[in-house]
Design a protein around this motif. Structure first.
Motif, PDB file in Angstrom:
ATOM      1  N   MET A   6      -8.149  -1.243   8.796  1.00  0.00           N
ATOM      2  CA  MET A   6      -7.815  -0.241   7.788  1.00  0.00           C
ATOM      3  C   MET A   6      -8.982   0.733   7.638  1.00  0.00           C
ATOM      4  O   MET A   6     -10.130   0.330   7.743  1.00  0.00           O
ATOM      5  CB  MET A   6      -7.635  -0.893   6.412  1.00  0.00           C
ATOM      6  CG  MET A   6      -6.477  -1.816   6.308  1.00  0.00           C
ATOM      7  SD  MET A   6      -7.026  -3.502   6.614  1.00  0.00           S
ATOM      8  CE  MET A   6      -5.501  -4.388   6.383  1.00  0.00           C
ATOM      9  N   PRO A   7      -8.643   2.009   7.366  1.00  0.00           N
ATOM     10  CA  PRO A   7      -9.730   2.984   7.205  1.00  0.00           C
ATOM     11  C   PRO A   7     -10.576   2.720   5.957  1.00  0.00           C
ATOM     12  O   PRO A   7     -10.077   2.203   4.960  1.00  0.00           O
ATOM     13  CB  PRO A   7      -8.989   4.318   7.079  1.00  0.00           C
ATOM     14  CG  PRO A   7      -7.579   3.976   6.732  1.00  0.00           C
ATOM     15  CD  PRO A   7      -7.311   2.600   7.251  1.00  0.00           C
ATOM     16  N   ARG A   8     -11.841   3.089   6.041  1.00  0.00           N
ATOM     17  CA  ARG A   8     -12.718   3.032   4.864  1.00  0.00           C
ATOM     18  C   ARG A   8     -12.321   4.142   3.902  1.00  0.00           C
ATOM     19  O   ARG A   8     -11.677   5.114   4.313  1.00  0.00           O
ATOM     20  CB  ARG A   8     -14.175   3.237   5.290  1.00  0.00           C
ATOM     21  CG  ARG A   8     -14.707   2.088   6.123  1.00  0.00           C
ATOM     22  CD  ARG A   8     -16.037   2.443   6.768  1.00  0.00           C
ATOM     23  NE  ARG A   8     -16.353   1.475   7.818  1.00  0.00           N
ATOM     24  CZ  ARG A   8     -17.213   0.466   7.675  1.00  0.00           C
ATOM     25  NH1 ARG A   8     -17.883   0.314   6.542  1.00  0.00           N
ATOM     26  NH2 ARG A   8     -17.431  -0.370   8.661  1.00  0.00           N
ATOM     27  N   ALA A   9     -12.721   4.021   2.660  1.00  0.00           N
ATOM     28  CA  ALA A   9     -12.413   5.067   1.683  1.00  0.00           C
ATOM     29  C   ALA A   9     -13.260   6.302   1.981  1.00  0.00           C
ATOM     30  O   ALA A   9     -14.410   6.189   2.406  1.00  0.00           O
ATOM     31  CB  ALA A   9     -12.692   4.572   0.276  1.00  0.00           C
ATOM     32  N   ARG A  10     -12.661   7.461   1.779  1.00  0.00           N
ATOM     33  CA  ARG A  10     -13.379   8.715   1.935  1.00  0.00           C
ATOM     34  C   ARG A  10     -14.605   8.723   1.006  1.00  0.00           C
ATOM     35  O   ARG A  10     -14.499   8.327  -0.151  1.00  0.00           O
ATOM     36  CB  ARG A  10     -12.432   9.846   1.518  1.00  0.00           C
ATOM     37  CG  ARG A  10     -12.815  11.202   1.986  1.00  0.00           C
ATOM     38  CD  ARG A  10     -11.689  12.175   1.628  1.00  0.00           C
ATOM     39  NE  ARG A  10     -10.637  12.188   2.640  1.00  0.00           N
ATOM     40  CZ  ARG A  10     -10.754  12.845   3.808  1.00  0.00           C
ATOM     41  NH1 ARG A  10     -11.852  13.508   4.102  1.00  0.00           N
ATOM     42  NH2 ARG A  10      -9.763  12.833   4.673  1.00  0.00           N
TER      43      ARG A  10
ATOM     44  N   THR B 265       0.862  -1.167   0.000  1.00  0.00           N
ATOM     45  CA  THR B 265       0.000   0.000   0.000  1.00  0.00           C
ATOM     46  C   THR B 265       0.905   1.226   0.000  1.00  0.00           C
ATOM     47  O   THR B 265       1.956   1.239   0.629  1.00  0.00           O
ATOM     48  CB  THR B 265      -0.977   0.003   1.200  1.00  0.00           C
ATOM     49  OG1 THR B 265      -1.370   1.338   1.438  1.00  0.00           O
ATOM     50  CG2 THR B 265      -0.366  -0.564   2.453  1.00  0.00           C
TER      51      THR B 265
ATOM     52  N   HIS C 120     -17.567  -4.553  12.677  1.00  0.00           N
ATOM     53  CA  HIS C 120     -16.541  -4.487  11.634  1.00  0.00           C
ATOM     54  C   HIS C 120     -15.119  -4.746  12.123  1.00  0.00           C
ATOM     55  O   HIS C 120     -14.184  -4.670  11.341  1.00  0.00           O
ATOM     56  CB  HIS C 120     -16.636  -3.145  10.880  1.00  0.00           C
ATOM     57  CG  HIS C 120     -16.343  -1.941  11.733  1.00  0.00           C
ATOM     58  ND1 HIS C 120     -16.040  -0.713  11.218  1.00  0.00           N
ATOM     59  CD2 HIS C 120     -16.322  -1.782  13.077  1.00  0.00           C
ATOM     60  CE1 HIS C 120     -15.844   0.149  12.198  1.00  0.00           C
ATOM     61  NE2 HIS C 120     -16.015  -0.473  13.324  1.00  0.00           N
TER      62      HIS C 120
ATOM     63  N   ALA D 106      -0.149   3.630   6.995  1.00  0.00           N
ATOM     64  CA  ALA D 106      -0.991   2.451   7.155  1.00  0.00           C
ATOM     65  C   ALA D 106      -0.147   1.194   7.333  1.00  0.00           C
ATOM     66  O   ALA D 106      -0.661   0.110   7.448  1.00  0.00           O
ATOM     67  CB  ALA D 106      -1.908   2.291   5.951  1.00  0.00           C
TER      68      ALA D 106
ATOM     69  N   HIS E  17     -16.187   5.493  12.919  1.00  0.00           N
ATOM     70  CA  HIS E  17     -14.964   4.874  12.411  1.00  0.00           C
ATOM     71  C   HIS E  17     -14.123   4.334  13.556  1.00  0.00           C
ATOM     72  O   HIS E  17     -13.347   3.406  13.391  1.00  0.00           O
ATOM     73  CB  HIS E  17     -14.156   5.902  11.609  1.00  0.00           C
ATOM     74  CG  HIS E  17     -14.834   6.319  10.343  1.00  0.00           C
ATOM     75  ND1 HIS E  17     -14.958   5.489   9.262  1.00  0.00           N
ATOM     76  CD2 HIS E  17     -15.453   7.479   9.991  1.00  0.00           C
ATOM     77  CE1 HIS E  17     -15.602   6.105   8.287  1.00  0.00           C
ATOM     78  NE2 HIS E  17     -15.923   7.308   8.709  1.00  0.00           N
TER      79      HIS E  17
ATOM     80  N   SER F 157     -13.112  -1.227   3.856  1.00  0.00           N
ATOM     81  CA  SER F 157     -11.904  -0.608   3.326  1.00  0.00           C
ATOM     82  C   SER F 157     -11.508  -1.203   1.976  1.00  0.00           C
ATOM     83  O   SER F 157     -11.573  -2.418   1.782  1.00  0.00           O
ATOM     84  CB  SER F 157     -10.760  -0.822   4.320  1.00  0.00           C
ATOM     85  OG  SER F 157      -9.531  -0.561   3.703  1.00  0.00           O
TER      86      SER F 157
END
Ligand code: HEM
Lengths: 406, 66
Positions: free
Chosen positions: A20-24, A4, A292, A9, A392, A31
């Motif tokens: 991992m963060p979700r997409a904006r 990545t 999640h 990250a 989040h 994610s």
């Protein structure tokens, strides 16, 4: 190989960090890193908050096989268990293996049979009707989380356990601390301790004054020597926390998703066919999958997964949200289609720990969808979608606040 | 089709009862599966197969016609 470009990250060892963060701009989707792993590296090493490096399993078939495998352990207090966060040592049978897990789970199984839960239908409907009455009588706009999504499942679980609803401020606050990623280990342990002390007191009072409720049942088990007071208390905490927080988040998050899909909402609201709603419940559970943080386990023997071998003692993290978007199990997986057959989703987990409260969660969601959108046909968001605060940083996903009007 | 259930494995999640209520029920005292009909009529086979597939504990086994 997973690579990545986002350096923050990655751990020092170059492993992706989980979660991992979700997409904006895609708050309803897992994610994109999880998607890529599912496609390219279905068994991948990741790093957790404590520096441990368990395997991340992303495909539906692999997760199901592992979660149902008796060589896979859920023992939360074991050093090999990939922990979600510090401060939660054990939480009743959710963190135990069979046969002790089954022994304890069956002690409360009677309250969650399909038949027993079905008998609660009128009582749950009444709770929902009264909550909608209160919405209609109250100010607009209103925060649907505080005014509806949280009180409904809290009232239901309070009824079942015979916990006084007037204490909801306390147990909802403690639960919030438990499931917030930002809480320290001490804060979480303190919240858990306060809940245990509270429910321990209620259990003790049931010894002298038993009735037909779950806490009385547990208290009788203590008296019969089948459970220690501590085991009974942990079970009570598990039921109270799992019983309100999950369903509350599911109600608010799914309402928001439906408001973003007016065609699906109209279909749900206007259909005369009762199976439309029950199917929609499954599809919304599949797509939103609020727990999640993933199922956490460890291998107790060498196990082959996706053509590789997971060694005894290695940790396993299985995010059900990405499994429920596996195209091998659900065609066109990212599309909300309330008419699809989604019953094989694993939003309630899989294996012997699959959600005990699922018949109750299904009933609550079904009656909420049947009632809320029909009595408030003009329901709409009272803020910009971009302003809605998503959880989040929670172990349970959802929204902190949902300002609505009608 | 011949169905067998393993009561020891069953975790009482109730999925089989939701999927094939004519064939499966649960014991009142602990939620463990009760097999109502080990050799159900043809028109129930699809539902029974679904029930075996969604059983989280692999407690339902199908023999023949499966
Ligand atoms: C939409 C609502 C809900 C969702 C998405 C949900 C999800 C889950 C999941 C994913 C698990 C599996 C945990 C694991 O395998 O590690 C679980 C377990 C559990 N849930 Fe739920 N749940 C919901 C509602 C409820 C309700 C209403 C109750 C009622 C008290 C409840 C009680 C439990 C209990 C006791 C367990 C532990 C089962 C075991 O370890 O054997 N849940 N839930």
């Amino acid at each position: 190989m997973t690579s990545t470009s986002d350096r923050t990250a990655e751990s020092t060892a170059g492993l992706p960090r989980f979660p991992m963060p979700r997409a904006r701009g895609c708050p309803f989707d897992p994610s994109p890193v999880l998607r890529e792993l599912q496609r390219e590296t279905p068994l991948a090493r990741v790093e957790l908050w404590d520096g441990s490096t368990p395997w991340l399993v992303t495909r539906y078939a692999d997760q199901r096989a592992l979660l149902a495998d008796p060589r896979v352990s859920a023992e939360m207090a074991h050093p090999d268990y990939p922990r979600q966060a510090p401060g939660i040592g054990s939480l009743g049978f959710i963190g135990l293996d069979d046969p002790e897990h089954a022994r304890q789970r069956r002690m409360v199984g009677a309250a969650f049979t399909v038949k027993k839960v079905e008998a609660m239908r009128p009582a749950v409907q009444r709770i929902i009707d009264e909550a909608v009455d209160a919405l209609l009588a109250g100010p607009r706009p209103v925060d649907l989380v505080q005014a509806f999504a949280l009180p409904v499942p809290s009232l239901v679980i309070c009824d079942l356990l015979d916990v006084p609803y007037r204490d909801h401020g306390f147990f909802q606050r403690s639960t919030r601390t438990l499931v917030h990623r930002g809480s320290t280990g001490e804060q979480r342990a303190e919240a858990l301790g306060a809940l245990a002390e509270y429910l321990g007191r209620l259990l003790a009072a049931k010894l002298d004054d038993p009735a037909d409720d779950l806490l009385s049942g547990l208290s009788a088990r203590v008296q019969a020597g089948e459970l220690t007071h501590r085991q009974a208390t942990e079970m009570a905490v598990l039921l109270l926390v799992a019983g309100h927080e999950t369903t509350a988040n599911m109600i608010a998050l799914s309402t928001l998703l439906l408001l973003r899909h007016p065609d699906q909402l109209a279909l749900l609201r206007d259909s005369a066919d009762p199976t439309v709603v029950t199917r929609a419940v499954e599809e919304l559970l599949r797509l939103l999958n609020i727990t999640h943080g993933g199922r956490r386990r460890f291998a107790t023997a060498d196990i082959e997964v996706a053509g590789q071998v997971v060694r005894a003692g290695e940790g396993l993290v299985m995010p059900n949200d990405i499994a429920n978007r596996d195209p091998a199990a659900f065609p066109d997986p990212d599309r909300l289609d309330i008419t699809r057959d989604a019953r094989h989703h694993i939003a309630f987990g899989f294996g012997v720990h699959q959600c005990l409260g699922q018949p109750l969660a299904r009933l609550e969601l079904e009656l909420v969808y049947r009632t809320l959108f029909r009595r408030l046909p003009g329901l709409r968001l009272a803020t910009d979608f971009e302003q809605v605060p998503f959880k989040h940083d929670g172990f349970v996903y959802g929204v902190y606040e949902l300002p609505v009007t009608w | 089709m011949k169905i067998t259930v393993d009561e020891d494995k069953c975790c009482g999640a109730g999925s089989c009862v939701l999927t094939a209520p004519d064939v499966f029920d649960q014991r009142d005292e602990d939620g463990v599966v009760l097999l109502l009909d080990p050799e159900p009529a043809e028109h129930l086979h699809a539902a029974v197969r679904d029930a075996a597939n969604v059983c989280p504990a692999a407690a339902i086994t199908l023999d023949g016609g499966a």
